[in-house]
Design a protein around this motif. Structure first.
Motif, PDB file in Angstrom:
ATOM      1  N   LYS A 106       0.847  -1.180   0.000  1.00 23.77           N
ATOM      2  CA  LYS A 106       0.000   0.000   0.000  1.00 23.77           C
ATOM      3  C   LYS A 106       0.890   1.239   0.000  1.00 23.77           C
ATOM      4  O   LYS A 106       1.997   1.228   0.525  1.00 23.77           O
ATOM      5  CB  LYS A 106      -0.888   0.016   1.239  1.00 23.77           C
ATOM      6  CG  LYS A 106      -1.909  -1.112   1.301  1.00 23.77           C
ATOM      7  CD  LYS A 106      -2.719  -1.005   2.580  1.00 23.77           C
ATOM      8  CE  LYS A 106      -3.738  -2.126   2.663  1.00 23.77           C
ATOM      9  NZ  LYS A 106      -4.519  -2.058   3.925  1.00 23.77           N
ATOM     10  N   PHE A 107       0.383   2.311  -0.588  1.00 26.13           N
ATOM     11  CA  PHE A 107       1.169   3.544  -0.660  1.00 26.13           C
ATOM     12  C   PHE A 107       1.638   3.979   0.720  1.00 26.13           C
ATOM     13  O   PHE A 107       2.786   4.401   0.906  1.00 26.13           O
ATOM     14  CB  PHE A 107       0.341   4.654  -1.300  1.00 26.13           C
ATOM     15  CG  PHE A 107       1.018   5.992  -1.269  1.00 26.13           C
ATOM     16  CD1 PHE A 107       2.092   6.266  -2.100  1.00 26.13           C
ATOM     17  CD2 PHE A 107       0.603   6.971  -0.376  1.00 26.13           C
ATOM     18  CE1 PHE A 107       2.736   7.495  -2.057  1.00 26.13           C
ATOM     19  CE2 PHE A 107       1.245   8.202  -0.328  1.00 26.13           C
ATOM     20  CZ  PHE A 107       2.309   8.467  -1.165  1.00 26.13           C
ATOM     21  N   THR A 108       0.767   3.868   1.707  1.00 26.36           N
ATOM     22  CA  THR A 108       1.117   4.320   3.052  1.00 26.36           C
ATOM     23  C   THR A 108       2.154   3.426   3.725  1.00 26.36           C
ATOM     24  O   THR A 108       2.705   3.779   4.770  1.00 26.36           O
ATOM     25  CB  THR A 108      -0.142   4.392   3.931  1.00 26.36           C
ATOM     26  OG1 THR A 108      -0.858   3.152   3.836  1.00 26.36           O
ATOM     27  CG2 THR A 108      -1.051   5.535   3.476  1.00 26.36           C
ATOM     28  N   ASP A 109       2.421   2.270   3.138  1.00 27.51           N
ATOM     29  CA  ASP A 109       3.423   1.356   3.698  1.00 27.51           C
ATOM     30  C   ASP A 109       4.798   1.505   3.054  1.00 27.51           C
ATOM     31  O   ASP A 109       5.763   0.880   3.486  1.00 27.51           O
ATOM     32  CB  ASP A 109       2.964  -0.099   3.553  1.00 27.51           C
ATOM     33  CG  ASP A 109       1.756  -0.415   4.414  1.00 27.51           C
ATOM     34  OD1 ASP A 109       1.573   0.268   5.432  1.00 27.51           O
ATOM     35  OD2 ASP A 109       0.996  -1.337   4.061  1.00 27.51           O
ATOM     36  N   ILE A 157       0.727   3.738 -12.293  1.00 26.89           N
ATOM     37  CA  ILE A 157       0.095   2.446 -12.035  1.00 26.89           C
ATOM     38  C   ILE A 157      -0.126   2.290 -10.534  1.00 26.89           C
ATOM     39  O   ILE A 157       0.824   2.404  -9.750  1.00 26.89           O
ATOM     40  CB  ILE A 157       0.970   1.294 -12.570  1.00 26.89           C
ATOM     41  CG1 ILE A 157       1.253   1.490 -14.065  1.00 26.89           C
ATOM     42  CG2 ILE A 157       0.299  -0.057 -12.331  1.00 26.89           C
ATOM     43  CD1 ILE A 157       2.269   0.512 -14.630  1.00 26.89           C
ATOM     44  N   GLY A 158      -1.367   2.031 -10.145  1.00 31.67           N
ATOM     45  CA  GLY A 158      -1.667   1.842  -8.741  1.00 31.67           C
ATOM     46  C   GLY A 158      -0.841   0.726  -8.140  1.00 31.67           C
ATOM     47  O   GLY A 158      -0.768  -0.363  -8.700  1.00 31.67           O
ATOM     48  N   GLY A 159      -0.204   1.005  -7.006  1.00 36.37           N
ATOM     49  CA  GLY A 159       0.643   0.014  -6.364  1.00 36.37           C
ATOM     50  C   GLY A 159       2.084   0.055  -6.823  1.00 36.37           C
ATOM     51  O   GLY A 159       2.938  -0.625  -6.249  1.00 36.37           O
ATOM     52  N   TYR A 160       2.359   0.840  -7.873  1.00 36.37           N
ATOM     53  CA  TYR A 160       3.727   0.923  -8.407  1.00 36.37           C
ATOM     54  C   TYR A 160       4.214   2.367  -8.392  1.00 36.37           C
ATOM     55  O   TYR A 160       4.837   2.846  -9.344  1.00 36.37           O
ATOM     56  CB  TYR A 160       3.784   0.349  -9.815  1.00 36.37           C
ATOM     57  CG  TYR A 160       3.570  -1.148  -9.853  1.00 36.37           C
ATOM     58  CD1 TYR A 160       4.640  -2.032  -9.717  1.00 36.37           C
ATOM     59  CD2 TYR A 160       2.293  -1.683 -10.004  1.00 36.37           C
ATOM     60  CE1 TYR A 160       4.444  -3.405  -9.741  1.00 36.37           C
ATOM     61  CE2 TYR A 160       2.089  -3.055 -10.030  1.00 36.37           C
ATOM     62  CZ  TYR A 160       3.163  -3.903  -9.895  1.00 36.37           C
ATOM     63  OH  TYR A 160       2.962  -5.269  -9.915  1.00 36.37           O
TER      64      TYR A 160
END
Length: 249
Positions: A106-109, A157-160
């Motif tokens: 996740k982005f916050t991680d 790209i979401g997650g990347y």
């Protein structure tokens, strides 16, 4: 630096940064086949030396393995001291890419250290490598710089997040250098392999049958790098995207 020598006369020096078992090795093999002295650079010197030995033997070419850490400016400078000791660098291929996991956080991680390291490999390393070769190219009025992008170069790209930000920056660097240095005779291009790059088809099959999977053949992609390098300067490519005919859109 590990030299693998032969008696074949070479045309110039090609420095390929970020050489792994697929695309980087295929690009090195293609330029070696065309008569160039090839310097291949990556972090794993042991594996790199095996690639150099293999290519030198198969293509009867001069291939040098040089360790580099693209995220470390000092390592880049030291690596290119070795490259320049071979002669004038006519071609730089920047093919380095940070590790990509299919299990995206996740982005916050995402840690700041991880984000900065990804930017350093994708874009800052390219900046340092280009600065190492451009003065000599400008002095001689010729040279080619080829940057390897990806789908993440043009689409977030979401997650990347880490990969996309680095590749976006690399694309911007390529465009800036093209506008500044192409009038001086230096060809700068950004190549976007839009898909998964597999192993060379030649190592997967015998005979002439065609693979029906959607992965991209690194040997075929390497042909595009070569064609861009030898283009007439009246019609230079600045960016090109490549994808398999079997890829679903």
């Amino acid at each position: 630096m590990r030299p693998m020598t032969s008696t074949t006369a070479s045309k110039g020096i090609v420095a390929i940064v970020g050489v792994g078992p697929n695309l980087g090795r295929s690009i090195a093999r293609k330029f070696a086949h065309e008569g160039y002295t090839v310097a291949i650079l990556a972090r794993d010197l042991g594996r790199l030396s095996r690639f150099a030995d293999e290519i030198a033997r198969e293509e009867k070419a001069q291939v040098f393995a040089i360790r580099i850490d693209c995220s470390d400016a000092k390592s880049v400078r030291e690596a290119f001291e070795g490259v320049h000791s071979l002669g004038f660098v006519e071609v730089l291929v920047y093919n380095a890419c940070p590790p990509v996991s299919w299990h995206t956080p996740k982005f916050t991680d995402i840690s700041l250290d991880s984000f900065e390291k990804s930017l350093a490999v994708s874009a800052v390393g390219a900046f340092h490598c280009a600065q190492q070769v451009l003065p000599g190219m400008v002095e001689r009025g010729k040279g080619t710089i080829l940057f390897t992008g990806s789908s993440a170069s043009v689409n977030g790209i979401g997650g990347y997040c880490e990969l996309s930000c680095g590749k976006f920056a690399l694309r911007a660097l390529s465009q800036c250098l093209a506008r500044e240095f192409q009038p001086l005779g230096i060809h700068v291009a950004h190549i976007i392999p839009d898909g998964v790059i597999g192993a060379p088809r030649s190592s997967q099959r015998s005979g002439g049958e065609q693979s029906m999977d959607s992965s991209m053949d690194p040997d075929a992609i390497a042909q595009t790098y070569w064609h861009i390098h030898v283009q007439d300067r009246s019609a230079w490519t600045q960016e090109i995207d490549l994808r398999s005919s079997n890829q679903r859109f």
